[in-house]
Scaffold this motif. Structure first.
Motif, mmCIF file in Angstrom:
data_model
loop_
_atom_site.group_PDB
_atom_site.id
_atom_site.type_symbol
_atom_site.label_atom_id
_atom_site.label_comp_id
_atom_site.label_asym_id
_atom_site.label_seq_id
_atom_site.Cartn_x
_atom_site.Cartn_y
_atom_site.Cartn_z
ATOM 1 N N GLN A 6 15.427 67.759 65.520
ATOM 2 C CA GLN A 6 15.127 67.739 64.096
ATOM 3 C C GLN A 6 13.727 67.206 63.867
ATOM 4 O O GLN A 6 13.282 66.286 64.551
ATOM 5 N N GLU A 7 13.059 67.811 62.894
ATOM 6 C CA GLU A 7 11.746 67.329 62.518
ATOM 7 C C GLU A 7 11.888 65.963 61.873
ATOM 8 O O GLU A 7 12.837 65.705 61.145
ATOM 9 N N VAL A 8 10.938 65.098 62.151
ATOM 10 C CA VAL A 8 10.947 63.748 61.598
ATOM 11 C C VAL A 8 9.675 63.548 60.791
ATOM 12 O O VAL A 8 8.595 63.960 61.220
ATOM 13 N N THR A 21 14.885 62.182 58.929
ATOM 14 C CA THR A 21 15.098 63.591 59.236
ATOM 15 C C THR A 21 15.321 64.336 57.923
ATOM 16 O O THR A 21 15.575 63.736 56.883
ATOM 17 N N VAL A 64 16.229 57.531 60.714
ATOM 18 C CA VAL A 64 16.297 57.712 62.163
ATOM 19 C C VAL A 64 16.712 56.433 62.893
ATOM 20 O O VAL A 64 17.589 56.469 63.758
#
Length: 106
Positions: A6-8, A21, A64
């Motif tokens: 997942q992009e953070v 996220t 996160v």
């Protein structure tokens, strides 16, 4: 089932940078739905607290790091972070530039 990375992104809440996220489509719909339901007059205390818990749990699940989640909770108890502050987490991935405090994670 394969799990994809997942992009953070990083948002700033009460002066602290927090990696988050992206909110899923279903989560976004459910958060919005709860927000609408929580504004209805005559809502029972039990329904109100259940709705708030759902929204907070959903938003907190996007944070996160465990220590950041704990910090956010501590700050809410201290009255230094409000639910509206947490909406920065939900807005972090807006493509139209609407989340001014969001930046790609370092």
């Amino acid at each position: 089932m394969t799990q994809t990375a997942q992009e953070v992104r990083t948002v700033t809440i009460a002066g602290r940078d927090i990696d988050v996220t992206k909110v899923g489509e279903t989560q976004a719909v459910l958060i919005a739905r709860e927000g609408i339901l929580l504004q209805k007059p005559g809502l029972s205390f039990d329904r109100l607290t259940a709705g708030i818990n759902r929204v907070l749990s959903s938003i907190e699940s996007l944070i996160v790091k465990d220590e950041d989640r704990e910090w956010v909770t501590d700050q809410m108890f201290a009255g230094k972070v409000e639910l509206n502050d947490l909406l920065e987490i939900v807005k972090a991935f807006k493509d139209d530039g609407g989340a001014a405090t969001a930046a790609p994670a370092k």
